[in-house]
Design a protein around this motif. Structure first.
Motif, PDB file in Angstrom:
ATOM      1  N   ILE A 193      -4.598   9.719  -6.071  1.00  0.00           N
ATOM      2  CA  ILE A 193      -5.021   8.890  -7.196  1.00  0.00           C
ATOM      3  C   ILE A 193      -5.077   7.436  -6.728  1.00  0.00           C
ATOM      4  O   ILE A 193      -4.142   6.947  -6.090  1.00  0.00           O
ATOM      5  CB  ILE A 193      -4.048   8.995  -8.382  1.00  0.00           C
ATOM      6  N   GLY A 194      -6.163   6.787  -7.043  1.00  0.00           N
ATOM      7  CA  GLY A 194      -6.320   5.390  -6.648  1.00  0.00           C
ATOM      8  C   GLY A 194      -6.613   4.494  -7.832  1.00  0.00           C
ATOM      9  O   GLY A 194      -7.157   4.942  -8.849  1.00  0.00           O
ATOM     10  N   LYS A 236     -18.728  -9.305  -8.992  1.00  0.00           N
ATOM     11  CA  LYS A 236     -18.182  -8.906  -7.694  1.00  0.00           C
ATOM     12  C   LYS A 236     -18.242  -7.398  -7.525  1.00  0.00           C
ATOM     13  O   LYS A 236     -18.414  -6.653  -8.482  1.00  0.00           O
ATOM     14  CB  LYS A 236     -16.739  -9.391  -7.549  1.00  0.00           C
ATOM     15  N   GLY A 237     -18.082  -6.969  -6.296  1.00  0.00           N
ATOM     16  CA  GLY A 237     -18.078  -5.546  -6.017  1.00  0.00           C
ATOM     17  C   GLY A 237     -16.738  -4.918  -6.355  1.00  0.00           C
ATOM     18  O   GLY A 237     -15.762  -5.599  -6.657  1.00  0.00           O
ATOM     19  N   ARG A 238     -16.705  -3.612  -6.342  1.00  0.00           N
ATOM     20  CA  ARG A 238     -15.483  -2.895  -6.644  1.00  0.00           C
ATOM     21  C   ARG A 238     -14.512  -3.029  -5.477  1.00  0.00           C
ATOM     22  O   ARG A 238     -14.892  -2.959  -4.318  1.00  0.00           O
ATOM     23  CB  ARG A 238     -15.805  -1.428  -6.920  1.00  0.00           C
ATOM     24  N   GLU A 239     -13.248  -3.192  -5.810  1.00  0.00           N
ATOM     25  CA  GLU A 239     -12.201  -3.431  -4.816  1.00  0.00           C
ATOM     26  C   GLU A 239     -11.104  -2.388  -4.979  1.00  0.00           C
ATOM     27  O   GLU A 239     -10.639  -2.133  -6.094  1.00  0.00           O
ATOM     28  CB  GLU A 239     -11.616  -4.835  -5.004  1.00  0.00           C
ATOM     29  N   GLY A 240     -10.678  -1.809  -3.885  1.00  0.00           N
ATOM     30  CA  GLY A 240      -9.546  -0.896  -3.929  1.00  0.00           C
ATOM     31  C   GLY A 240      -8.256  -1.682  -4.038  1.00  0.00           C
ATOM     32  O   GLY A 240      -8.058  -2.661  -3.324  1.00  0.00           O
ATOM     33  N   VAL A 241      -7.372  -1.254  -4.935  1.00  0.00           N
ATOM     34  CA  VAL A 241      -6.130  -1.978  -5.203  1.00  0.00           C
ATOM     35  C   VAL A 241      -4.916  -1.241  -4.650  1.00  0.00           C
ATOM     36  O   VAL A 241      -4.086  -1.824  -3.963  1.00  0.00           O
ATOM     37  CB  VAL A 241      -5.972  -2.191  -6.719  1.00  0.00           C
ATOM     38  N   SER A 242      -4.826   0.045  -4.959  1.00  0.00           N
ATOM     39  CA  SER A 242      -3.649   0.800  -4.567  1.00  0.00           C
ATOM     40  C   SER A 242      -3.960   2.283  -4.680  1.00  0.00           C
ATOM     41  O   SER A 242      -4.884   2.678  -5.392  1.00  0.00           O
ATOM     42  CB  SER A 242      -2.470   0.444  -5.482  1.00  0.00           C
ATOM     43  N   CYS A 243      -3.198   3.107  -3.953  1.00  0.00           N
ATOM     44  CA  CYS A 243      -3.357   4.540  -4.117  1.00  0.00           C
ATOM     45  C   CYS A 243      -2.032   5.239  -3.845  1.00  0.00           C
ATOM     46  O   CYS A 243      -1.134   4.677  -3.214  1.00  0.00           O
ATOM     47  CB  CYS A 243      -4.469   5.100  -3.233  1.00  0.00           C
ATOM     48  N   ILE A 244      -1.954   6.456  -4.356  1.00  0.00           N
ATOM     49  CA  ILE A 244      -0.750   7.244  -4.212  1.00  0.00           C
ATOM     50  C   ILE A 244      -1.153   8.637  -3.760  1.00  0.00           C
ATOM     51  O   ILE A 244      -2.056   9.257  -4.323  1.00  0.00           O
ATOM     52  CB  ILE A 244       0.055   7.255  -5.532  1.00  0.00           C
ATOM     53  N   ARG A 245      -0.517   9.128  -2.716  1.00  0.00           N
ATOM     54  CA  ARG A 245      -0.897  10.396  -2.110  1.00  0.00           C
ATOM     55  C   ARG A 245       0.268  11.370  -2.073  1.00  0.00           C
ATOM     56  O   ARG A 245       1.423  10.963  -2.178  1.00  0.00           O
ATOM     57  CB  ARG A 245      -1.368  10.142  -0.667  1.00  0.00           C
ATOM     58  N   GLU A 246      -0.088  12.626  -1.924  1.00  0.00           N
ATOM     59  CA  GLU A 246       0.907  13.677  -1.694  1.00  0.00           C
ATOM     60  C   GLU A 246       1.966  13.717  -2.781  1.00  0.00           C
ATOM     61  O   GLU A 246       3.159  13.699  -2.504  1.00  0.00           O
ATOM     62  CB  GLU A 246       1.552  13.497  -0.317  1.00  0.00           C
ATOM     63  N   TYR A 290      -1.127  -0.297  -0.683  1.00  0.00           N
ATOM     64  CA  TYR A 290      -1.556  -1.437  -1.480  1.00  0.00           C
ATOM     65  C   TYR A 290      -2.479  -2.347  -0.679  1.00  0.00           C
ATOM     66  O   TYR A 290      -2.291  -2.558   0.529  1.00  0.00           O
ATOM     67  CB  TYR A 290      -0.351  -2.273  -1.915  1.00  0.00           C
ATOM     68  N   ALA A 291      -3.448  -2.921  -1.389  1.00  0.00           N
ATOM     69  CA  ALA A 291      -4.256  -3.972  -0.791  1.00  0.00           C
ATOM     70  C   ALA A 291      -3.384  -5.207  -0.608  1.00  0.00           C
ATOM     71  O   ALA A 291      -2.445  -5.446  -1.380  1.00  0.00           O
ATOM     72  CB  ALA A 291      -5.446  -4.288  -1.700  1.00  0.00           C
ATOM     73  N   GLY A 292      -3.732  -6.023   0.401  1.00  0.00           N
ATOM     74  CA  GLY A 292      -2.920  -7.197   0.684  1.00  0.00           C
ATOM     75  C   GLY A 292      -2.826  -8.170  -0.466  1.00  0.00           C
ATOM     76  O   GLY A 292      -1.809  -8.840  -0.650  1.00  0.00           O
ATOM     77  N   SER A 293      -3.878  -8.241  -1.285  1.00  0.00           N
ATOM     78  CA  SER A 293      -3.908  -9.198  -2.387  1.00  0.00           C
ATOM     79  C   SER A 293      -2.929  -8.862  -3.505  1.00  0.00           C
ATOM     80  O   SER A 293      -2.628  -9.718  -4.337  1.00  0.00           O
ATOM     81  CB  SER A 293      -5.329  -9.281  -2.958  1.00  0.00           C
ATOM     82  N   VAL A 294      -2.442  -7.635  -3.534  1.00  0.00           N
ATOM     83  CA  VAL A 294      -1.533  -7.240  -4.623  1.00  0.00           C
ATOM     84  C   VAL A 294      -0.178  -6.774  -4.106  1.00  0.00           C
ATOM     85  O   VAL A 294       0.744  -6.558  -4.902  1.00  0.00           O
ATOM     86  CB  VAL A 294      -2.143  -6.128  -5.489  1.00  0.00           C
ATOM     87  N   LYS A 295      -0.037  -6.632  -2.810  1.00  0.00           N
ATOM     88  CA  LYS A 295       1.206  -6.119  -2.254  1.00  0.00           C
ATOM     89  C   LYS A 295       2.353  -7.050  -2.604  1.00  0.00           C
ATOM     90  O   LYS A 295       2.242  -8.262  -2.492  1.00  0.00           O
ATOM     91  CB  LYS A 295       1.076  -5.979  -0.734  1.00  0.00           C
ATOM     92  N   GLY A 296       3.437  -6.445  -3.059  1.00  0.00           N
ATOM     93  CA  GLY A 296       4.590  -7.222  -3.491  1.00  0.00           C
ATOM     94  C   GLY A 296       4.568  -7.589  -4.967  1.00  0.00           C
ATOM     95  O   GLY A 296       5.586  -8.003  -5.520  1.00  0.00           O
ATOM     96  N   ARG A 297       3.408  -7.460  -5.605  1.00  0.00           N
ATOM     97  CA  ARG A 297       3.287  -7.761  -7.040  1.00  0.00           C
ATOM     98  C   ARG A 297       2.990  -6.513  -7.859  1.00  0.00           C
ATOM     99  O   ARG A 297       3.408  -6.428  -9.017  1.00  0.00           O
ATOM    100  CB  ARG A 297       2.175  -8.793  -7.265  1.00  0.00           C
ATOM    101  N   PHE A 298       2.262  -5.569  -7.308  1.00  0.00           N
ATOM    102  CA  PHE A 298       1.888  -4.348  -8.018  1.00  0.00           C
ATOM    103  C   PHE A 298       2.680  -3.178  -7.458  1.00  0.00           C
ATOM    104  O   PHE A 298       2.971  -3.114  -6.253  1.00  0.00           O
ATOM    105  CB  PHE A 298       0.401  -4.060  -7.852  1.00  0.00           C
ATOM    106  N   THR A 299       2.995  -2.222  -8.337  1.00  0.00           N
ATOM    107  CA  THR A 299       3.682  -1.006  -7.921  1.00  0.00           C
ATOM    108  C   THR A 299       2.991   0.195  -8.539  1.00  0.00           C
ATOM    109  O   THR A 299       2.822   0.244  -9.770  1.00  0.00           O
ATOM    110  CB  THR A 299       5.156  -1.023  -8.345  1.00  0.00           C
ATOM    111  N   ILE A 300       2.596   1.143  -7.708  1.00  0.00           N
ATOM    112  CA  ILE A 300       1.994   2.374  -8.192  1.00  0.00           C
ATOM    113  C   ILE A 300       3.055   3.462  -8.208  1.00  0.00           C
ATOM    114  O   ILE A 300       3.918   3.522  -7.310  1.00  0.00           O
ATOM    115  CB  ILE A 300       0.781   2.780  -7.316  1.00  0.00           C
TER     116      ILE A 300
END
Length: 130
Positions: A34-35, A43-53, A60-70
């Motif tokens: 799930i992403g 602007k174009g679509r940007e990947g933010v975060s995903c969770i696997r397995e 996490y994308a660098g722009s949100v790392k440390g601020r967002f949690t999936i």
């Protein structure tokens, strides 16, 4: 039929928090990746975060790392995106997406990468005011 429904968007001041949810159905939850993606106006679509397995790996994308949690709640078939310390540049429509492949996203050479996902939700608007 694969279905994803996002919720939790809204208007928040810079520095505030929001939690997005993505309710999924129509597939075996733990076998999918799930992403979260976002698209800002013009602007174009940007990947933010995903969770696997089944939640075992998160990215996490660098722009949100440390601020967002999936995270995921398998019992509720729901994936969450907790967003903290929001910035005006986080303003966008946020989409969740699902893919049956094991590695449609992750890290390569230290950077977040993602490929096109197969199934998408309708999106939820996040607006961060300065």
């Amino acid at each position: 039929e694969v279905q994803l429904v996002e919720d939790g968007g809204g208007l928040v001041q810079a520095g505030g928090s929001l939690r997005l949810s993505c309710k999924v159905s129509g597939f075996t939850f733990e076998h999918y990746t799930i992403g979260w993606f976002r698209q800002a106006p013009g602007k174009g679509r940007e990947g933010v975060s995903c969770i696997r397995e089944g939640g075992g790996r998160t990215y996490y994308a660098g722009s949100v790392k440390g601020r967002f949690t999936i995270s995921s709640d398998d019992a509720k078939n729901t994936v969450y995106l907790q967003m903290r310390n929001l910035k005006p540049e986080d303003t966008a429509v946020y989409y969740c997406a699902a893919d049956h492949r094991s590695d449609p996203c992750g890290y390569y050479s230290g950077s977040y990468y993602y490929h096109e996902f197969g199934s998408w939700g309708q999106g939820t608007q996040v607006t961060v005011s300065s």
